[in-house]
Write a protein that holds these residues in place. Sequence first.
Motif, PDB file in Angstrom:
ATOM      1  N   GLY A 149       6.366 -16.977  11.685  1.00  0.00           N
ATOM      2  CA  GLY A 149       7.292 -15.846  11.737  1.00  0.00           C
ATOM      3  C   GLY A 149       8.458 -15.651  10.776  1.00  0.00           C
ATOM      4  O   GLY A 149       8.695 -14.677  10.003  1.00  0.00           O
ATOM      5  N   GLN A 150       9.041 -16.937  10.665  1.00  0.00           N
ATOM      6  CA  GLN A 150      10.248 -16.991   9.903  1.00  0.00           C
ATOM      7  C   GLN A 150       9.694 -16.886   8.280  1.00  0.00           C
ATOM      8  O   GLN A 150      10.440 -16.081   7.423  1.00  0.00           O
ATOM      9  N   LEU A 151       8.520 -17.431   8.048  1.00  0.00           N
ATOM     10  CA  LEU A 151       8.115 -17.313   6.723  1.00  0.00           C
ATOM     11  C   LEU A 151       7.755 -15.962   6.357  1.00  0.00           C
ATOM     12  O   LEU A 151       7.864 -15.465   5.174  1.00  0.00           O
ATOM     13  N   PHE A 152       7.068 -15.422   7.327  1.00  0.00           N
ATOM     14  CA  PHE A 152       6.698 -13.680   7.264  1.00  0.00           C
ATOM     15  C   PHE A 152       7.638 -12.892   6.914  1.00  0.00           C
ATOM     16  O   PHE A 152       7.682 -12.204   6.030  1.00  0.00           O
ATOM     17  N   ARG A 153       8.842 -13.065   7.833  1.00  0.00           N
ATOM     18  CA  ARG A 153       9.860 -12.335   7.539  1.00  0.00           C
ATOM     19  C   ARG A 153      10.606 -12.499   6.274  1.00  0.00           C
ATOM     20  O   ARG A 153      11.316 -11.555   5.541  1.00  0.00           O
ATOM     21  N   THR A 154      10.525 -13.692   5.689  1.00  0.00           N
ATOM     22  CA  THR A 154      10.980 -14.097   4.290  1.00  0.00           C
ATOM     23  C   THR A 154      10.474 -13.463   3.241  1.00  0.00           C
ATOM     24  O   THR A 154      10.931 -12.998   2.332  1.00  0.00           O
ATOM     25  N   ASN A 155       9.042 -13.501   3.230  1.00  0.00           N
ATOM     26  CA  ASN A 155       8.320 -13.371   1.979  1.00  0.00           C
ATOM     27  C   ASN A 155       7.414 -12.020   2.287  1.00  0.00           C
ATOM     28  O   ASN A 155       7.220 -11.408   1.107  1.00  0.00           O
ATOM     29  N   CYS A 156       7.183 -11.450   3.731  1.00  0.00           N
ATOM     30  CA  CYS A 156       6.175 -10.299   3.520  1.00  0.00           C
ATOM     31  C   CYS A 156       6.687  -9.168   4.348  1.00  0.00           C
ATOM     32  O   CYS A 156       6.145  -7.977   3.928  1.00  0.00           O
ATOM     33  N   ALA A 157       7.606  -9.452   5.210  1.00  0.00           N
ATOM     34  CA  ALA A 157       8.132  -8.066   5.970  1.00  0.00           C
ATOM     35  C   ALA A 157       9.058  -7.053   5.146  1.00  0.00           C
ATOM     36  O   ALA A 157       8.664  -5.979   5.422  1.00  0.00           O
ATOM     37  N   GLN A 158       9.270  -7.374   3.903  1.00  0.00           N
ATOM     38  CA  GLN A 158      10.050  -6.099   3.106  1.00  0.00           C
ATOM     39  C   GLN A 158       9.030  -5.147   2.936  1.00  0.00           C
ATOM     40  O   GLN A 158       9.214  -3.998   2.482  1.00  0.00           O
ATOM     41  N   CYS A 159       7.605  -5.400   2.736  1.00  0.00           N
ATOM     42  CA  CYS A 159       6.435  -4.443   2.569  1.00  0.00           C
ATOM     43  C   CYS A 159       5.686  -4.192   3.724  1.00  0.00           C
ATOM     44  O   CYS A 159       5.193  -3.074   3.841  1.00  0.00           O
ATOM     45  N   HIS A 160       4.979  -5.132   4.548  1.00  0.00           N
ATOM     46  CA  HIS A 160       4.362  -4.909   5.526  1.00  0.00           C
ATOM     47  C   HIS A 160       4.976  -4.812   6.871  1.00  0.00           C
ATOM     48  O   HIS A 160       4.266  -4.675   7.857  1.00  0.00           O
ATOM     49  N   ASN A 161       6.283  -4.522   6.998  1.00  0.00           N
ATOM     50  CA  ASN A 161       6.929  -4.569   8.249  1.00  0.00           C
ATOM     51  C   ASN A 161       7.235  -5.760   9.068  1.00  0.00           C
ATOM     52  O   ASN A 161       6.086  -6.577   8.813  1.00  0.00           O
ATOM     53  N   PHE A 162       7.906  -5.850  10.046  1.00  0.00           N
ATOM     54  CA  PHE A 162       8.365  -7.316  10.411  1.00  0.00           C
ATOM     55  C   PHE A 162       6.973  -7.763  11.427  1.00  0.00           C
ATOM     56  O   PHE A 162       6.855  -8.988  11.870  1.00  0.00           O
ATOM     57  N   THR A 163       6.293  -6.792  11.740  1.00  0.00           N
ATOM     58  CA  THR A 163       5.107  -7.040  12.725  1.00  0.00           C
ATOM     59  C   THR A 163       4.036  -6.802  11.791  1.00  0.00           C
ATOM     60  O   THR A 163       2.573  -6.916  12.446  1.00  0.00           O
ATOM     61  N   GLY A 164       3.714  -6.659  10.767  1.00  0.00           N
ATOM     62  CA  GLY A 164       2.491  -6.497   9.794  1.00  0.00           C
ATOM     63  C   GLY A 164       1.752  -5.032  10.032  1.00  0.00           C
ATOM     64  O   GLY A 164       0.568  -4.893   9.636  1.00  0.00           O
ATOM     65  N   LYS A 165       2.430  -4.097  10.362  1.00  0.00           N
ATOM     66  CA  LYS A 165       2.006  -2.735  10.705  1.00  0.00           C
ATOM     67  C   LYS A 165       1.929  -2.120   9.242  1.00  0.00           C
ATOM     68  O   LYS A 165       1.539  -0.951   9.420  1.00  0.00           O
ATOM     69  N   GLY A 166       2.429  -2.748   8.224  1.00  0.00           N
ATOM     70  CA  GLY A 166       2.252  -1.792   6.846  1.00  0.00           C
ATOM     71  C   GLY A 166       3.668  -1.075   6.553  1.00  0.00           C
ATOM     72  O   GLY A 166       4.378  -0.562   7.523  1.00  0.00           O
ATOM     73  N   GLY A 167       3.810  -0.380   5.551  1.00  0.00           N
ATOM     74  CA  GLY A 167       4.791   0.231   5.081  1.00  0.00           C
ATOM     75  C   GLY A 167       4.577   0.964   3.681  1.00  0.00           C
ATOM     76  O   GLY A 167       3.670   0.595   2.960  1.00  0.00           O
ATOM     77  N   ALA A 168       5.489   2.139   3.529  1.00  0.00           N
ATOM     78  CA  ALA A 168       5.134   2.856   2.100  1.00  0.00           C
ATOM     79  C   ALA A 168       5.875   2.238   0.940  1.00  0.00           C
ATOM     80  O   ALA A 168       6.953   1.546   1.303  1.00  0.00           O
ATOM     81  N   LEU A 169       5.197   2.092  -0.241  1.00  0.00           N
ATOM     82  CA  LEU A 169       6.125   1.810  -1.491  1.00  0.00           C
ATOM     83  C   LEU A 169       6.250   2.726  -2.241  1.00  0.00           C
ATOM     84  O   LEU A 169       6.101   4.090  -1.824  1.00  0.00           O
ATOM     85  N   THR A 170       6.527   2.394  -3.817  1.00  0.00           N
ATOM     86  CA  THR A 170       6.795   3.509  -4.588  1.00  0.00           C
ATOM     87  C   THR A 170       5.667   4.425  -5.123  1.00  0.00           C
ATOM     88  O   THR A 170       4.659   3.608  -5.118  1.00  0.00           O
ATOM     89  N   HIS A 171       5.828   5.491  -5.698  1.00  0.00           N
ATOM     90  CA  HIS A 171       4.749   6.151  -6.346  1.00  0.00           C
ATOM     91  C   HIS A 171       3.255   6.131  -5.633  1.00  0.00           C
ATOM     92  O   HIS A 171       2.323   6.038  -6.227  1.00  0.00           O
ATOM     93  N   GLY A 172       3.421   6.515  -4.502  1.00  0.00           N
ATOM     94  CA  GLY A 172       2.127   6.623  -3.583  1.00  0.00           C
ATOM     95  C   GLY A 172       1.668   5.396  -3.248  1.00  0.00           C
ATOM     96  O   GLY A 172       0.454   5.654  -2.375  1.00  0.00           O
ATOM     97  N   LYS A 173       1.949   4.220  -3.519  1.00  0.00           N
ATOM     98  CA  LYS A 173       1.418   3.046  -3.147  1.00  0.00           C
ATOM     99  C   LYS A 173       1.786   2.805  -1.430  1.00  0.00           C
ATOM    100  O   LYS A 173       2.780   3.064  -1.222  1.00  0.00           O
ATOM    101  N   TYR A 174       1.292   1.646  -1.243  1.00  0.00           N
ATOM    102  CA  TYR A 174       1.642   1.334   0.381  1.00  0.00           C
ATOM    103  C   TYR A 174       1.069  -0.165   0.575  1.00  0.00           C
ATOM    104  O   TYR A 174       0.207  -0.788  -0.045  1.00  0.00           O
ATOM    105  N   ALA A 175       1.698  -0.671   1.687  1.00  0.00           N
ATOM    106  CA  ALA A 175       1.308  -2.110   2.111  1.00  0.00           C
ATOM    107  C   ALA A 175       0.465  -1.947   3.199  1.00  0.00           C
ATOM    108  O   ALA A 175       1.102  -1.251   4.044  1.00  0.00           O
ATOM    109  N   PRO A 176      -0.802  -2.234   3.120  1.00  0.00           N
ATOM    110  CA  PRO A 176      -1.655  -1.891   4.333  1.00  0.00           C
ATOM    111  C   PRO A 176      -1.204  -2.613   5.532  1.00  0.00           C
ATOM    112  O   PRO A 176      -0.649  -3.789   5.714  1.00  0.00           O
ATOM    113  N   SER A 177      -1.745  -2.137   6.664  1.00  0.00           N
ATOM    114  CA  SER A 177      -1.452  -2.781   8.088  1.00  0.00           C
ATOM    115  C   SER A 177      -2.126  -4.048   8.086  1.00  0.00           C
ATOM    116  O   SER A 177      -3.457  -4.131   7.402  1.00  0.00           O
TER     117      SER A 177
END
Length: 270
Positions: A149-177
């Motif tokens: 969880g600590q590693l995920f929040r540090t390296n991945c949560a910025q895009c994938h959300n802190f529970t891995g549900k995904g999120g929007a990026l720029t120019h129509g791109k997204y981080a998948p769930s």
Amino acid sequence: MKKLSARRRHPLAAVVVLLLALAATGVLYTALAPAGKAQADDTAQSLAIEEGKKLYAVGCASCHGTGGQGTSDGPSLVGVGAAAVDFQVGTGRMPAATSQGAQIPEKKVVYSQAQIDQLAAYIASLGPGPAIPTEEQYSTEGADSAEGGQLFRTNCAQCHNFTGKGGALTHGKYAPSLEGVSQKHLYEAMLTGPQNMPSFPDTVLTEQNKKDIIAYLEAVNSPDTESPGGLGLGGLGPVSEGLFGWIFGLGGLIAVAVWVAARTAKAKKS
């Protein structure tokens, strides 16, 4: 008889017999076991590469080039490794649809696992790259979900959300769930960095680190950890959180502004 008996009593007789026995054992082992197994492995690998090349020519060469060198419609596949092929084809992202958007989405898988393995073998033959991980590598046995969880929040949560549900990026791109993604594909995604995602080789995130992250995702997306109060806002990503802010936050500010204006107008009339 006396001569034969004398030879048997020679001090070096036992050594000579032992050496002959060892030599015979080595010759038999070399002739029967390793050579046959190695030859069988080489033959199987050659067949897999040959079949993979045929599949590649039909389904991939139009975009990636006849030799995997890449074209204006697809990047080079030389050196991407078997793991990248297993992830991209195994999640249905490849072959890509004719009309592509900002990002290639996950869709129904076209090839069987045997065919995916053959494609991966052919692409791996074009240049060295990450191999398909073994079950031992991506299994969460002995993993630490808290550390993950600590590693995920540090390296991945910025895009994938802190529970891995995904999120929007720029120019129509997204981080998948990441909910429901298999352990192997999660490991391969971290290893190869598909599309907008950066790669995390073992020099950045160790094999144990990756296992810990997979364990964390499985823990937070388990049915046992679903929000008891209903639909969890924090698990849906920045879009829903922004919508909440606009509706209730901005709506509240407008209501306050209207109330202040009304009170001021009433005070002036008095």
